[in-house]
Design a protein around this motif. Structure first.
Motif, PDB file in Angstrom:
ATOM      1  N   LEU A 132       9.381  44.685  51.567  1.00 40.84           N
ATOM      2  CA  LEU A 132      10.059  45.745  50.820  1.00 40.84           C
ATOM      3  C   LEU A 132       9.147  46.947  50.576  1.00 40.84           C
ATOM      4  CD1 LEU A 132      12.000  43.653  48.147  1.00 40.84           C
ATOM      5  CD2 LEU A 132      12.961  44.839  50.126  1.00 40.84           C
ATOM      6  N   VAL A 133       7.868  46.673  50.263  1.00 38.89           N
ATOM      7  CA  VAL A 133       6.951  47.760  49.922  1.00 38.89           C
ATOM      8  C   VAL A 133       6.601  48.589  51.141  1.00 38.89           C
ATOM      9  CG1 VAL A 133       4.620  48.283  49.128  1.00 38.89           C
ATOM     10  CG2 VAL A 133       6.013  46.630  47.876  1.00 38.89           C
ATOM     11  N   TRP A 134       6.201  47.936  52.228  1.00 35.80           N
ATOM     12  CA  TRP A 134       5.778  48.689  53.411  1.00 35.80           C
ATOM     13  C   TRP A 134       6.954  49.273  54.185  1.00 35.80           C
ATOM     14  CZ3 TRP A 134       2.009  46.103  51.123  1.00 35.80           C
ATOM     15  CH2 TRP A 134       0.701  46.560  51.277  1.00 35.80           C
ATOM     16  N   GLY A 135       8.167  48.836  53.851  1.00 35.53           N
ATOM     17  CA  GLY A 135       9.356  49.360  54.497  1.00 35.53           C
ATOM     18  C   GLY A 135      10.081  50.370  53.633  1.00 35.53           C
ATOM     19  N   PRO A 136      11.172  49.963  52.961  1.00 36.94           N
ATOM     20  CA  PRO A 136      11.985  50.916  52.193  1.00 36.94           C
ATOM     21  C   PRO A 136      11.221  51.670  51.110  1.00 36.94           C
ATOM     22  CG  PRO A 136      13.175  48.857  52.493  1.00 36.94           C
ATOM     23  CD  PRO A 136      11.788  48.612  53.004  1.00 36.94           C
ATOM     24  N   TRP A 156      16.724  51.074  57.672  1.00 39.71           N
ATOM     25  CA  TRP A 156      16.728  50.016  58.690  1.00 39.71           C
ATOM     26  C   TRP A 156      15.502  50.115  59.585  1.00 39.71           C
ATOM     27  CZ3 TRP A 156      19.503  46.656  56.723  1.00 39.71           C
ATOM     28  CH2 TRP A 156      20.766  46.906  56.190  1.00 39.71           C
ATOM     29  N   LEU A 157      15.163  51.341  59.952  1.00 43.92           N
ATOM     30  CA  LEU A 157      13.982  51.525  60.801  1.00 43.92           C
ATOM     31  C   LEU A 157      12.717  51.095  60.066  1.00 43.92           C
ATOM     32  CD1 LEU A 157      13.510  52.759  63.681  1.00 43.92           C
ATOM     33  CD2 LEU A 157      12.698  54.794  62.507  1.00 43.92           C
ATOM     34  N   SER A 158      12.651  51.389  58.772  1.00 47.60           N
ATOM     35  CA  SER A 158      11.466  51.035  57.991  1.00 47.60           C
ATOM     36  C   SER A 158      11.304  49.522  57.892  1.00 47.60           C
ATOM     37  CB  SER A 158      11.556  51.647  56.591  1.00 47.60           C
ATOM     38  OG  SER A 158      12.498  50.963  55.771  1.00 47.60           O
ATOM     39  N   LEU A 159      12.410  48.796  57.814  1.00 51.30           N
ATOM     40  CA  LEU A 159      12.326  47.335  57.752  1.00 51.30           C
ATOM     41  C   LEU A 159      11.785  46.757  59.061  1.00 51.30           C
ATOM     42  CD1 LEU A 159      15.631  46.496  55.867  1.00 51.30           C
ATOM     43  CD2 LEU A 159      13.307  46.046  55.054  1.00 51.30           C
ATOM     44  N   LEU A 160      12.187  47.352  60.187  1.00 54.15           N
ATOM     45  CA  LEU A 160      11.646  46.894  61.467  1.00 54.15           C
ATOM     46  C   LEU A 160      10.137  47.125  61.515  1.00 54.15           C
ATOM     47  CD1 LEU A 160      14.276  48.066  64.120  1.00 54.15           C
ATOM     48  CD2 LEU A 160      13.827  45.737  63.305  1.00 54.15           C
ATOM     49  N   TYR A 161       9.704  48.303  61.073  1.00 55.62           N
ATOM     50  CA  TYR A 161       8.271  48.581  61.046  1.00 55.62           C
ATOM     51  C   TYR A 161       7.545  47.613  60.114  1.00 55.62           C
ATOM     52  CZ  TYR A 161       4.004  50.547  59.178  1.00 55.62           C
ATOM     53  OH  TYR A 161       2.726  50.692  58.728  1.00 55.62           O
ATOM     54  N   ALA A 162       8.133  47.362  58.919  1.00 54.64           N
ATOM     55  CA  ALA A 162       7.466  46.548  57.899  1.00 54.64           C
ATOM     56  C   ALA A 162       7.316  45.093  58.299  1.00 54.64           C
ATOM     57  CB  ALA A 162       8.227  46.645  56.579  1.00 54.64           C
ATOM     58  N   LEU A 163       8.068  44.650  59.293  1.00 56.86           N
ATOM     59  CA  LEU A 163       7.880  43.283  59.782  1.00 56.86           C
ATOM     60  C   LEU A 163       6.456  43.090  60.322  1.00 56.86           C
ATOM     61  CD1 LEU A 163      11.288  42.726  61.602  1.00 56.86           C
ATOM     62  CD2 LEU A 163      10.458  41.458  59.603  1.00 56.86           C
ATOM     63  N   SER A 167       3.886  40.331  58.933  1.00 61.06           N
ATOM     64  CA  SER A 167       3.340  39.286  59.815  1.00 61.06           C
ATOM     65  C   SER A 167       1.835  39.140  59.627  1.00 61.06           C
ATOM     66  CB  SER A 167       3.657  39.621  61.279  1.00 61.06           C
ATOM     67  OG  SER A 167       2.849  40.689  61.770  1.00 61.06           O
ATOM     68  N   VAL A 168       1.140  40.250  59.325  1.00 62.48           N
ATOM     69  CA  VAL A 168      -0.306  40.188  59.089  1.00 62.48           C
ATOM     70  C   VAL A 168      -0.597  39.358  57.839  1.00 62.48           C
ATOM     71  CG1 VAL A 168      -2.394  41.518  58.632  1.00 62.48           C
ATOM     72  CG2 VAL A 168      -0.697  42.389  60.250  1.00 62.48           C
ATOM     73  N   TRP A 200       7.946  31.271  61.988  1.00 60.84           N
ATOM     74  CA  TRP A 200       8.543  32.378  61.252  1.00 60.84           C
ATOM     75  C   TRP A 200       7.926  33.703  61.695  1.00 60.84           C
ATOM     76  CZ3 TRP A 200      12.376  33.918  58.202  1.00 60.84           C
ATOM     77  CH2 TRP A 200      13.194  32.937  57.604  1.00 60.84           C
ATOM     78  N   VAL A 201       6.607  33.717  61.888  1.00 59.13           N
ATOM     79  CA  VAL A 201       5.945  34.943  62.342  1.00 59.13           C
ATOM     80  C   VAL A 201       6.456  35.338  63.726  1.00 59.13           C
ATOM     81  CG1 VAL A 201       3.739  35.986  62.993  1.00 59.13           C
ATOM     82  CG2 VAL A 201       3.881  34.545  60.956  1.00 59.13           C
ATOM     83  N   CYS A 202       6.569  34.363  64.611  1.00 59.21           N
ATOM     84  CA  CYS A 202       7.087  34.652  65.957  1.00 59.21           C
ATOM     85  C   CYS A 202       8.497  35.235  65.880  1.00 59.21           C
ATOM     86  CB  CYS A 202       7.100  33.376  66.799  1.00 59.21           C
ATOM     87  SG  CYS A 202       5.461  32.689  67.140  1.00 59.21           S
ATOM     88  N   ALA A 203       9.329  34.662  65.005  1.00 59.19           N
ATOM     89  CA  ALA A 203      10.703  35.140  64.866  1.00 59.19           C
ATOM     90  C   ALA A 203      10.742  36.558  64.301  1.00 59.19           C
ATOM     91  CB  ALA A 203      11.495  34.194  63.971  1.00 59.19           C
ATOM     92  N   MET A 204       9.888  36.844  63.303  1.00 56.55           N
ATOM     93  CA  MET A 204       9.865  38.178  62.711  1.00 56.55           C
ATOM     94  C   MET A 204       9.485  39.237  63.740  1.00 56.55           C
ATOM     95  SD  MET A 204       8.342  37.913  58.845  1.00 56.55           S
ATOM     96  CE  MET A 204       6.737  37.307  59.389  1.00 56.55           C
ATOM     97  N   LEU A 205       8.475  38.931  64.537  1.00 58.65           N
ATOM     98  CA  LEU A 205       8.011  39.923  65.498  1.00 58.65           C
ATOM     99  C   LEU A 205       8.980  40.052  66.670  1.00 58.65           C
ATOM    100  CD1 LEU A 205       4.167  39.276  65.426  1.00 58.65           C
ATOM    101  CD2 LEU A 205       5.501  41.025  64.245  1.00 58.65           C
ATOM    102  N   MET A 206       9.645  38.959  67.019  1.00 59.52           N
ATOM    103  CA  MET A 206      10.695  39.059  68.033  1.00 59.52           C
ATOM    104  C   MET A 206      11.828  39.949  67.531  1.00 59.52           C
ATOM    105  SD  MET A 206      12.675  35.963  69.998  1.00 59.52           S
ATOM    106  CE  MET A 206      11.082  35.332  70.584  1.00 59.52           C
ATOM    107  N   LEU A 207      12.115  39.841  66.225  1.00 64.84           N
ATOM    108  CA  LEU A 207      13.150  40.677  65.626  1.00 64.84           C
ATOM    109  C   LEU A 207      12.775  42.155  65.695  1.00 64.84           C
ATOM    110  CD1 LEU A 207      15.831  40.812  64.097  1.00 64.84           C
ATOM    111  CD2 LEU A 207      14.547  40.503  61.967  1.00 64.84           C
ATOM    112  N   GLN A 208      11.479  42.463  65.634  1.00 60.78           N
ATOM    113  CA  GLN A 208      11.062  43.862  65.776  1.00 60.78           C
ATOM    114  C   GLN A 208      11.554  44.448  67.093  1.00 60.78           C
ATOM    115  OE1 GLN A 208       6.687  44.025  65.156  1.00 60.78           O
ATOM    116  NE2 GLN A 208       7.174  45.517  63.566  1.00 60.78           N
ATOM    117  N   TYR A 209      11.362  43.692  68.174  1.00 61.34           N
ATOM    118  CA  TYR A 209      11.766  44.188  69.488  1.00 61.34           C
ATOM    119  C   TYR A 209      13.287  44.218  69.622  1.00 61.34           C
ATOM    120  CZ  TYR A 209       6.869  43.702  70.799  1.00 61.34           C
ATOM    121  OH  TYR A 209       5.505  43.832  70.866  1.00 61.34           O
TER     122      TYR A 209
END
Length: 288
Positions: A132-136, A156-163, A167-168, A200-209
């Protein structure tokens, strides 16, 4: 990563004809100094609660000014006061200038600065907070201050970036999962378990793409964002790393000074490359 969030919000506002360099600098300064304040309070809280004592994981990968006795308590709180003021003063000025939702954004930021370490991190809420912080909050908030209105496409774009930043953090908490569990710090990886957390990390980063491609196909954003697909080779390497447990000792090919970071190091490397391509893709949108 905090500066990148501010840059992303400023870039998107600029596309809509709302960029003001002085106002953006105040946003960026406030966000970076708020992050600095949070880092200091994080070290203080974990030190006082005994989490960072006895050569705990945190002491192995970086300097801890309290545990290493590099600052007296008075000096430490002076440092906190300076960073907090450098965050608060620009924020209050922007509230005065912008009004509207800006005060709510400032209060939300202050909440996460003060309460991320405890209780949020201790009860599995640290990772959602970072999303939430690094995104919206950072990206959407910077856009709002500059444009004077909230934008859901930007959200929506910010949430993709914040993933990426999420993940870090996920990776760091997986790296020290056993130590956190022993000290009763219930991060989300501790709650999920080591194997589930890695996937979960793999899924989050796959969701980015997938999310980026979806926003382009839906016409929400320009095709230039598809540049992130050039990072798929690095993503494949990351999937291989996260598909296996952390090595018992540092592999020979790992650069000096990285260990005991492992999952977080690969997640950060991936996020850095993805974010670079992400920003270049957005710049192409501005050009065309």
């Amino acid at each position: 990563m905090t500066l990148m969030s501010a840059a992303l919000g400023g870039l998107l506002a600029g596309f809509d004809g709302h960029f003001n360099f002085a106002v953006w600098c105040l946003c960026a300064l406030g966000l970076v100094m708020a992050h600095a304040t949070n880092n200091l309070l994080n070290d203080y809280t974990d030190s006082r609660r005994g989490i960072d004592k006895d050569n705990y994981y945190r002491n192995q990968y970086g300097v801890h000014v309290l545990e290493d006795e590099l600052l007296t308590p008075r000096q430490f709180w002076g440092y906190v006061a300076v960073t907090a003021m450098l965050a608060l003063v620009p924020g209050l000025y922007l509230v005065w200038q912008s009004g509207g939702v800006t005060l709510s954004l400032l209060l939300a930021g202050a909440f996460f600065v003060l309460f991320y370490t405890w209780p949020l991190k201790y009860f599995g809420l640290g990772e959602p907070a970072v999303l939430l912080v690094w995104g919206p909050l950072m990206v959407g908030g910077t856009y709002y201050v500059l444009a004077g209105e909230w934008s859901w496409p930007v959200t929506w774009l910010s949430l993709l970036y914040a993933l990426g930043p999420t993940s870090v953090l996920f990776g760091k908490h997986i790296d020290k999962l056993e130590l956190d569990a022993a000290k009763r710090v219930h991060t989300l990886p501790v709650i999920l378990g080591e194997v589930s957390a890695r996937y979960w990390v793999c899924a989050m980063l796959m969701l980015q793409y997938l999310g980026t491609v979806a926003l382009v196909l839906l016409g929400v954003w320009h095709w230039g964002l598809l540049l992130v697909l050039l990072n798929l080779a690095d993503f494949k390497k990351l999937l291989q790393v996260f598909s296996e447990p952390k090595p018992a000792e540092a592999p020979a090919e790992l650069p000096a000074g990285v260990w005991p970071l492992w999952f977080s190091a690969f997640a950060f490397s991936h996020t850095r490359r993805f974010t670079g391509l992400f920003l270049v893709g957005l710049l192409l949108q501005g050009v065309f």
